[in-house]
Design a protein around this motif. Structure first.
Motif, PDB file in Angstrom:
ATOM      1  N   HIS A   1       0.959  -1.054   0.053  1.00  0.00           N
ATOM      2  CA  HIS A   1      -0.069  -0.065  -0.042  1.00  0.00           C
ATOM      3  C   HIS A   1       0.991   1.188  -0.185  1.00  0.00           C
ATOM      4  CE1 HIS A   1      -2.469  -3.229   1.938  1.00  0.00           C
ATOM      5  NE2 HIS A   1      -3.509  -2.887   1.223  1.00  0.00           N
TER       6      HIS A   1
ATOM      7  N   ARG B   1      -5.043  -6.513  10.868  1.00  0.00           N
ATOM      8  CA  ARG B   1      -3.399  -6.556  10.461  1.00  0.00           C
ATOM      9  C   ARG B   1      -2.698  -5.516  11.219  1.00  0.00           C
ATOM     10  NH1 ARG B   1      -5.266  -5.020   4.333  1.00  0.00           N
ATOM     11  NH2 ARG B   1      -6.420  -3.432   5.451  1.00  0.00           N
TER      12      ARG B   1
ATOM     13  N   LYS C   1       7.124 -12.174  -2.324  1.00  0.00           N
ATOM     14  CA  LYS C   1       6.331 -12.819  -1.337  1.00  0.00           C
ATOM     15  C   LYS C   1       6.468 -14.105  -0.828  1.00  0.00           C
ATOM     16  CE  LYS C   1       2.449 -10.459  -0.886  1.00  0.00           C
ATOM     17  NZ  LYS C   1       1.627  -9.846   0.515  1.00  0.00           N
TER      18      LYS C   1
ATOM     19  N   TYR D   1     -11.454 -13.729   3.372  1.00  0.00           N
ATOM     20  CA  TYR D   1     -10.176 -13.505   3.093  1.00  0.00           C
ATOM     21  C   TYR D   1      -9.437 -14.691   2.339  1.00  0.00           C
ATOM     22  CZ  TYR D   1      -5.613 -11.570   3.991  1.00  0.00           C
ATOM     23  OH  TYR D   1      -4.499 -10.979   3.897  1.00  0.00           O
TER      24      TYR D   1
ATOM     25  N   LYS E   1     -10.296 -14.614  -1.223  1.00  0.00           N
ATOM     26  CA  LYS E   1      -9.490 -13.424  -1.875  1.00  0.00           C
ATOM     27  C   LYS E   1      -8.024 -13.911  -1.969  1.00  0.00           C
ATOM     28  CE  LYS E   1      -7.299  -9.367  -0.379  1.00  0.00           C
ATOM     29  NZ  LYS E   1      -7.035  -8.282   0.212  1.00  0.00           N
TER      30      LYS E   1
ATOM     31  N   ARG F   1      -5.677 -15.170  -5.664  1.00  0.00           N
ATOM     32  CA  ARG F   1      -4.307 -14.526  -6.135  1.00  0.00           C
ATOM     33  C   ARG F   1      -3.542 -15.254  -5.886  1.00  0.00           C
ATOM     34  NH1 ARG F   1      -5.315  -8.904  -3.533  1.00  0.00           N
ATOM     35  NH2 ARG F   1      -6.230  -8.084  -5.366  1.00  0.00           N
TER      36      ARG F   1
ATOM     37  N   HIS G   1       0.337 -10.863   9.048  1.00  0.00           N
ATOM     38  CA  HIS G   1      -0.319 -12.170   9.128  1.00  0.00           C
ATOM     39  C   HIS G   1       0.626 -13.303   9.650  1.00  0.00           C
ATOM     40  CE1 HIS G   1      -3.228 -10.408   6.410  1.00  0.00           C
ATOM     41  NE2 HIS G   1      -2.350  -9.774   5.745  1.00  0.00           N
TER      42      HIS G   1
HETATM   43  O1  LIG Z   1       0.394  -9.329  -3.725  1.00  0.00           O
HETATM   44  P1  LIG Z   1      -0.603  -8.491  -4.592  1.00  0.00           P
HETATM   45  O2  LIG Z   1      -0.978  -9.281  -5.734  1.00  0.00           O
HETATM   46  O3  LIG Z   1      -0.107  -7.041  -4.718  1.00  0.00           O
HETATM   47  O4  LIG Z   1      -1.941  -8.419  -3.525  1.00  0.00           O
HETATM   48  C1  LIG Z   1      -2.148  -7.811  -2.249  1.00  0.00           C
HETATM   49  C2  LIG Z   1      -1.400  -8.751  -1.197  1.00  0.00           C
HETATM   50  O5  LIG Z   1      -2.063  -9.847  -1.126  1.00  0.00           O
HETATM   51  C3  LIG Z   1      -1.404  -8.153   0.295  1.00  0.00           C
HETATM   52  O6  LIG Z   1      -1.007  -9.076   0.988  1.00  0.00           O
HETATM   53  C4  LIG Z   1      -3.078  -7.705   0.273  1.00  0.00           C
HETATM   54  O7  LIG Z   1      -2.941  -6.908   1.698  1.00  0.00           O
HETATM   55  P2  LIG Z   1      -3.280  -7.542   3.054  1.00  0.00           P
HETATM   56  O8  LIG Z   1      -2.251  -8.689   3.372  1.00  0.00           O
HETATM   57  O9  LIG Z   1      -3.136  -6.751   4.066  1.00  0.00           O
HETATM   58  O10 LIG Z   1      -4.683  -8.247   3.081  1.00  0.00           O
HETATM   59  C5  LIG Z   1      -3.536  -6.862  -0.662  1.00  0.00           C
HETATM   60  O11 LIG Z   1      -4.901  -6.677  -0.353  1.00  0.00           O
HETATM   61  P3  LIG Z   1      -5.675  -5.231  -0.119  1.00  0.00           P
HETATM   62  O12 LIG Z   1      -5.188  -4.555  -1.450  1.00  0.00           O
HETATM   63  O13 LIG Z   1      -7.200  -5.601  -0.340  1.00  0.00           O
HETATM   64  O14 LIG Z   1      -5.334  -4.712   1.080  1.00  0.00           O
HETATM   65  C6  LIG Z   1      -3.373  -7.405  -1.956  1.00  0.00           C
HETATM   66  O15 LIG Z   1      -3.888  -6.285  -2.806  1.00  0.00           O
END
Ligand SMILES: O=P(O)(O)O[C@@H]1[C@H](O)[C@H](O)[C@@H](OP(=O)(O)O)[C@H](OP(=O)(O)O)[C@H]1O
Ligand SMILES: Nc1ncnc2c1ncn2[C@@H]1O[C@H](COP(=O)(O)OP(=O)(O)OP(=O)(O)O)[C@@H](O)[C@H]1O
Length: 304
Positions: free
Chosen positions: A12, A38, A102, A116, A119, A123, A248
């Protein structure tokens, strides 16, 4: 003065009224406590890890130093919010090449909600997490003073194949590290190899993971960093790995973290293969013949 980090490669990001981390000039990285559990979970991890006397120093060095929490104006303009105060890992670096990987074929902790899990599973399946045990979440690769960094946006990494991952790990340590030509892996031996290089550090981490049963690190990343200009000058490239993102992490319950360990072994194998065959091209010569097989045949997704 707080600023948006220029060397952040995944996760983020602050800006445009979005919530993300901030840095200052003193070498601190301020990560806002994320909503749901989180943020509090990551804070619990840092608190527990920092005070755990069973963590050897040679392993502790792979984690950012934790300096508690601080209330700061959030980057999204929502007002005061607690932030984790961490060591800024890019402090002291001029033009770092950085890759966020990751680790784990599964990115959700066992007690996560069904929504969760769905989701994350989507991915994990659509990325290389399931087949390889890890996925590249982002990178920036320094090219030259004139051309700066190659820093593709998030979309670029979403449909990566195993060959794209191989190619990216090669590009990362190449003097021609962006698009088009075959990577030359010019810096593979100084960055990945050697007694203090990235492979040696990954192996040291792996040895700990073969034994430790304290924590399980779901959705945690290995951040690889080095300075190409130092390598070009024949000096130490400053190659290092750090672990980031502990939102996590759960208790290990006396069982090894086979999800993280498996991903780490897989990454180690990919990097070992580059050291063993630095001259090979992935996919083999396809980047010159069949543009559909590789992202690296064009400058798609390049942020310049
Ligand atoms: O690795 P990517 O493909 O970029 O995907 C992100 C990744 O899985 C992050 O761990 C997750 O945040 P959390 O672990 O905090 O859930 C985030 O969710 P979000 O965009 O809904 O926060 C995803 O967008
Ligand atoms: N201590 C640190 N110092 C410098 N940079 C950092 C630090 N921690 C994280 N970063 C940068 O920020 C990025 C994202 O970090 P992190 O994974 O902790 O954030 P996140 O928003 O929780 O990510 P995700 O969306 O994957 O859950 C990393 O890829 C790295 O570039």
């Amino acid at each position: 003065m707080l600023k948006i980090p220029v060397h952040q490669v995944a996760g983020h990001q602050a800006g445009d009224r979005k919530l993300g981390p901030l840095v200052d000039d003193s070498g601190r990285f301020y990560k806002p406590l994320q909503s749901d559990d989180r943020g509090s979970n990551e804070l619990s991890f840092y608190t527990s890890f920092s005070s755990n006397m069973k963590i050897p120093d040679h392993i502790r060095r792979f984690f950012p130093t934790f300096h508690g929490t601080q209330l700061l104006e959030a980057s999204d303009g929502s007002g005061l919010l607690p932030h984790l105060v961490l060591q800024d890992l890019s402090m002291g670096h001029l033009n770092p090449s950085i890759m966020d990987i990751k680790i784990g074929s599964r990115t959700w902790p066992p007690q996560a909600s069904e929504d969760y899990i769905a989701k994350c599973l989507k991915r994990d399946r659509e990325s290389t997490s399931v087949p390889l045990g890890f996925r590249i979440s982002g990178f920036q690769i320094y090219r030259t003073k004139e051309t700066g960094f190659w820093k593709p946006d998030r979309q670029f990494f979403l449909s990566f194949s195993a060959d794209d991952v191989r190619s990216a790990l090669r590009k990362f340590v190449s003097s021609n590290g962006s698009a088009g030509s075959d990577p030359d892996c010019a810096f593979a031996s100084v960055v990945y190899g050697g007694s203090t290089g990235i492979l040696a550090q990954l192996l040291e981490l792996k040895a700990w993971f073969e034994d430790q049963t304290i924590f399980h690190f779901y959705s945690c990343s290995v951040l690889m960093t080095f300075e190409k200009e130092l390598a070009l000058e024949g000096r130490s490239s400053g190659a290092e790995i750090k672990l980031v993102d502990f939102a996590h992490v759960v208790e290990g319950g006396g069982v090894i973290d086979h999800n993280f360990l498996g991903g780490l072994c897989s990454l180690i194998k990919f990097i070992s293969e580059i050291l063993a065959t630095p001259d090979e091209c992935y996919p083999p010569k396809a980047c010159l013949q069949d543009s559909e097989k590789s992202h690296f045949c064009s400058d798609d997704g390049v942020n310049e």
